[in-house]
Scaffold this active site. Structure first.
Site, PDB file in Angstrom:
ATOM      1  CG  ASP A   1      -0.298   0.085   2.501  1.00  0.00           C
ATOM      2  OD1 ASP A   1       0.941  -0.084   2.531  1.00  0.00           O
ATOM      3  OD2 ASP A   1      -0.976   0.306   3.515  1.00  0.00           O
TER       4      ASP A   1
ATOM      5  CD  GLU B   1      24.582  17.065 -18.986  1.00  0.00           C
ATOM      6  OE1 GLU B   1      24.825  16.212 -18.111  1.00  0.00           O
ATOM      7  OE2 GLU B   1      23.559  17.029 -19.708  1.00  0.00           O
TER       8      GLU B   1
ATOM      9  CG  HIS C   1      26.779  10.411 -24.916  1.00  0.00           C
ATOM     10  ND1 HIS C   1      26.976  11.765 -24.963  1.00  0.00           N
ATOM     11  CD2 HIS C   1      27.607   9.959 -23.932  1.00  0.00           C
ATOM     12  CE1 HIS C   1      27.871  12.118 -24.044  1.00  0.00           C
ATOM     13  NE2 HIS C   1      28.277  11.046 -23.411  1.00  0.00           N
TER      14      HIS C   1
ATOM     15  CG  HIS D   1      16.639  13.368 -21.805  1.00  0.00           C
ATOM     16  ND1 HIS D   1      16.904  12.026 -21.904  1.00  0.00           N
ATOM     17  CD2 HIS D   1      17.763  13.910 -21.275  1.00  0.00           C
ATOM     18  CE1 HIS D   1      18.132  11.780 -21.454  1.00  0.00           C
ATOM     19  NE2 HIS D   1      18.665  12.902 -21.058  1.00  0.00           N
TER      20      HIS D   1
ATOM     21  CG  ASP E   1      21.492  16.914 -17.474  1.00  0.00           C
ATOM     22  OD1 ASP E   1      22.309  16.289 -16.775  1.00  0.00           O
ATOM     23  OD2 ASP E   1      21.116  16.530 -18.599  1.00  0.00           O
TER      24      ASP E   1
ATOM     25  NE  ARG F   1      27.549  12.526 -19.006  1.00  0.00           N
ATOM     26  CZ  ARG F   1      27.592  11.276 -18.583  1.00  0.00           C
ATOM     27  NH1 ARG F   1      28.262  10.365 -19.266  1.00  0.00           N
ATOM     28  NH2 ARG F   1      26.974  10.912 -17.478  1.00  0.00           N
TER      29      ARG F   1
ATOM     30  CG  ASP G   1      24.696  13.222 -15.811  1.00  0.00           C
ATOM     31  OD1 ASP G   1      23.916  14.143 -15.499  1.00  0.00           O
ATOM     32  OD2 ASP G   1      24.723  12.709 -16.943  1.00  0.00           O
TER      33      ASP G   1
ATOM     34  CE1 TYR H   1      31.156   8.659 -20.477  1.00  0.00           C
ATOM     35  CE2 TYR H   1      30.935   8.919 -22.853  1.00  0.00           C
ATOM     36  CZ  TYR H   1      30.640   9.343 -21.569  1.00  0.00           C
ATOM     37  OH  TYR H   1      29.845  10.449 -21.383  1.00  0.00           O
TER      38      TYR H   1
ATOM     39  CG  HIS I   1      21.264   6.508 -18.626  1.00  0.00           C
ATOM     40  ND1 HIS I   1      20.150   6.489 -19.407  1.00  0.00           N
ATOM     41  CD2 HIS I   1      21.875   7.697 -18.885  1.00  0.00           C
ATOM     42  CE1 HIS I   1      20.095   7.613 -20.128  1.00  0.00           C
ATOM     43  NE2 HIS I   1      21.126   8.352 -19.819  1.00  0.00           N
TER      44      HIS I   1
ATOM     45  CD  GLU J   1      24.526  15.277 -21.973  1.00  0.00           C
ATOM     46  OE1 GLU J   1      24.911  14.378 -21.216  1.00  0.00           O
ATOM     47  OE2 GLU J   1      23.339  15.651 -22.057  1.00  0.00           O
TER      48      GLU J   1
ATOM     49  CG  HIS K   1      19.390  16.273 -23.489  1.00  0.00           C
ATOM     50  ND1 HIS K   1      18.805  16.968 -22.463  1.00  0.00           N
ATOM     51  CD2 HIS K   1      20.470  15.649 -22.946  1.00  0.00           C
ATOM     52  CE1 HIS K   1      19.491  16.752 -21.343  1.00  0.00           C
ATOM     53  NE2 HIS K   1      20.525  15.963 -21.607  1.00  0.00           N
TER      54      HIS K   1
HETATM   55  N1  GLY Z   1      21.504  13.034 -17.116  1.00  0.00           N
HETATM   56  C1  GLY Z   1      21.129  12.517 -18.339  1.00  0.00           C
HETATM   57  C2  GLY Z   1      21.750  13.247 -19.436  1.00  0.00           C
HETATM   58  O1  GLY Z   1      22.745  13.904 -19.236  1.00  0.00           O
HETATM   59  O2  GLY Z   1      21.266  13.257 -20.511  1.00  0.00           O
HETATM   60 MN    MN Z   2      23.386  14.721 -17.479  1.00  0.00          MN
HETATM   61 MN    MN Z   3      22.114  15.703 -20.245  1.00  0.00          MN
END
Ligand code: GLY
Ligand code: MN
Ligand code: MN
Length: 441
Positions: A39, A410, A350, A361, A278, A408, A267, A390, A250, A386, A354
């Protein structure tokens, strides 16, 4: 709700009404509570589109927009926006907290007309809906609804095939994506505040990065600092990834222990009044980058900075993404890591970024030209930049000294008429500044 907030949401409804046109009606359902176990439920979160249009944060609500207006009963007055909300319920409010109730919607939210949510069935019948040429619905979200909302939408789903023969039935997401593409002044202010909270929290948390500390502790400190700084929620589950864990894009377990000589890639972002930040930064766990870590870091940093420099209206986001890969591949080629520049995708796994706003996103509409999906930047867009590299331990083709590194960097960038503003500029990213900030005095 404050007056300027009411005005903002009202302006969004007005814009939506313009976009759907006179002979249309839109049903936009709000979210319902989601069960976690037995519950126990997840904390309620309103759908972002619904929030954008109403600012209303209670479950089991629905908004109807009818630009030509709807009459109720024998009344002469027409209403072009109606909010359906849960009825007041003394007993339930003791357990779950106060409800606005339809009687107070106009005063609290500035929406013209409100009714109890059970009455929405009256609008969702075939005889009536055939008055419209287009019926817009948030289908993707509607189909996930639970509790009472699921019962109301059942009737709509059951007669959809008949409704669809008399009116065009269209998912509203496409139009909402267009509406949310350029951020308003009010939204930009919230994005700035989300950035400020995130940066302050990173700065406080950085000092705790050292060998032997669990990743989970850093996650906990970040979240603690976000809330202490005025954020209600996280934008998304934080990624706190030490060593090779950073190569899992992720990575959400955050159950490793930070080791001497490795890098910690964080991140994460705070959410402020439903708007997301972000930021990603990579930190040397012992406070100093090794030569090899610095070499990779500088390549990623160059890609980040060079791409930000080029952001202005008219620029294609896709082309900018390709440009970042050129910088990354050139850098790795010079270091002798990459023999064939076309293989950069093995290490830069990647795209460049975005759109971001109410969602981390942000699913905003892209410009379409010549059949290609060129994302042309416009003033008011907010995007992330970003780039990352890797190198997993099993990548035997690269020198051993570079394996196990994931970096990374960003930032969140607003496109302005004349260029851009980096909303996360105050977050350190030069090697010397990062090392300086990490010093434990
Ligand atoms: N935190 C997810 C991205 O950077 O897209
Ligand atoms: Mn991110
Ligand atoms: Mn991002």
């Amino acid at each position: 709700m404050k007056n300027n907030q009411k005005k903002f949401h009202a302006s969004r409804r007005k814009e939506l009404a313009k976009l759907i046109g006179k002979d249309s009606i839109a049903f936009i359902f709000g979210n319902t509570v989601i069960n976690k176990s037995f519950d126990g439920n997840y904390q309620f979160k309103q759908f972002k589109n619904f929030y954008y249009l109403t600012g209303f944060k209670e479950p089991e609500a629905a908004l109807v927009i009818a630009p030509n207006g709807i009459k109720f009963g024998k009344q002469e007055k027409k209403y072009n926006e109606i909010l359906y909300v849960r009825p007041k319920d003394k007993q339930r409010e003791i357990w779950d907290g106060a409800r606005v109730g339809f009687e107070n919607v106009n005063k609290e939210l500035g929406i013209n007309k409100a009714l109890e949510n059970t009455r929405i069935n009256n609008l969702m019948n075939i005889a009536w809906l055939r008055n419209f040429t287009k019926v817009y619905i948030n289908f993707g979200e509607m189909l996930k609804l639970t509790q009472k909302s699921a019962q109301w939408v059942r009737a709509l789903i059951d007669s959809l095939n008949i409704i669809a023969a008399h009116a065009e039935v269209i998912d509203i997401s496409y139009i909402m994506a267009k509406l949310r593409r350029e951020k308003t002044k009010e939204e930009i202010e919230k994005m700035k505040k989300a950035a400020e909270i995130t940066i302050n929290s990173y700065n406080k948390t950085m000092k705790e990065i050292k060998p032997g500390v669990p990743e989970l502790k850093i996650q906990a400190l970040l979240e603690y600092n976000y809330k202490s700084e005025g954020s209600e929620d996280i934008a998304y589950h934080p990624i706190v990834a030490s060593g090779e864990n950073a190569c899992t894009l992720h990575y959400e377990l955050n159950n490793g222990i930070m080791k001497d000589g490795e890098i910690l890639t964080i991140d994460s972002g705070a959410e402020f009044e439903y708007y997301c930040c972000d930021i990603t930064r990579s930190f040397p766990i012992n406070g100093k980058f090794t030569k090899e870590q610095k070499e990779i870091y500088e390549i990623v940093l160059r890609a980040n900075k060079e791409c930000i420099k080029r952001i202005k209206p008219g620029v294609s986001f896709n082309k900018l993404s390709k440009f970042s890969w050129e910088i990354l591949s050139e850098g790795l080629f010079k270091l002798g890591i990459l023999k064939d520049k076309k293989k950069i995708g093995n290490y830069a796994v990647h795209g460049l970024g975005h759109h971001i706003g109410l969602d981390t996103h942000d699913a905003v509409q892209a410009e379409k030209k010549l059949g290609n999906n060129y994302e042309i930047l416009r003033p008011g867009n907010i995007i992330t930049v970003e780039p990352g590299l890797y190198f997993r331990n099993d990548m035997k083709e690269i020198p051993k000294k570079y394996r196990g590194i994931g970096i990374r960097i960003e930032d969140v960038v607003l496109v302005t008429k004349s260029g851009n503003i980096n909303l996360t500029e105050k977050m350190v990213k030069e090697v010397r500044d990062v090392e300086h900030m990490m010093k434990k005095d």
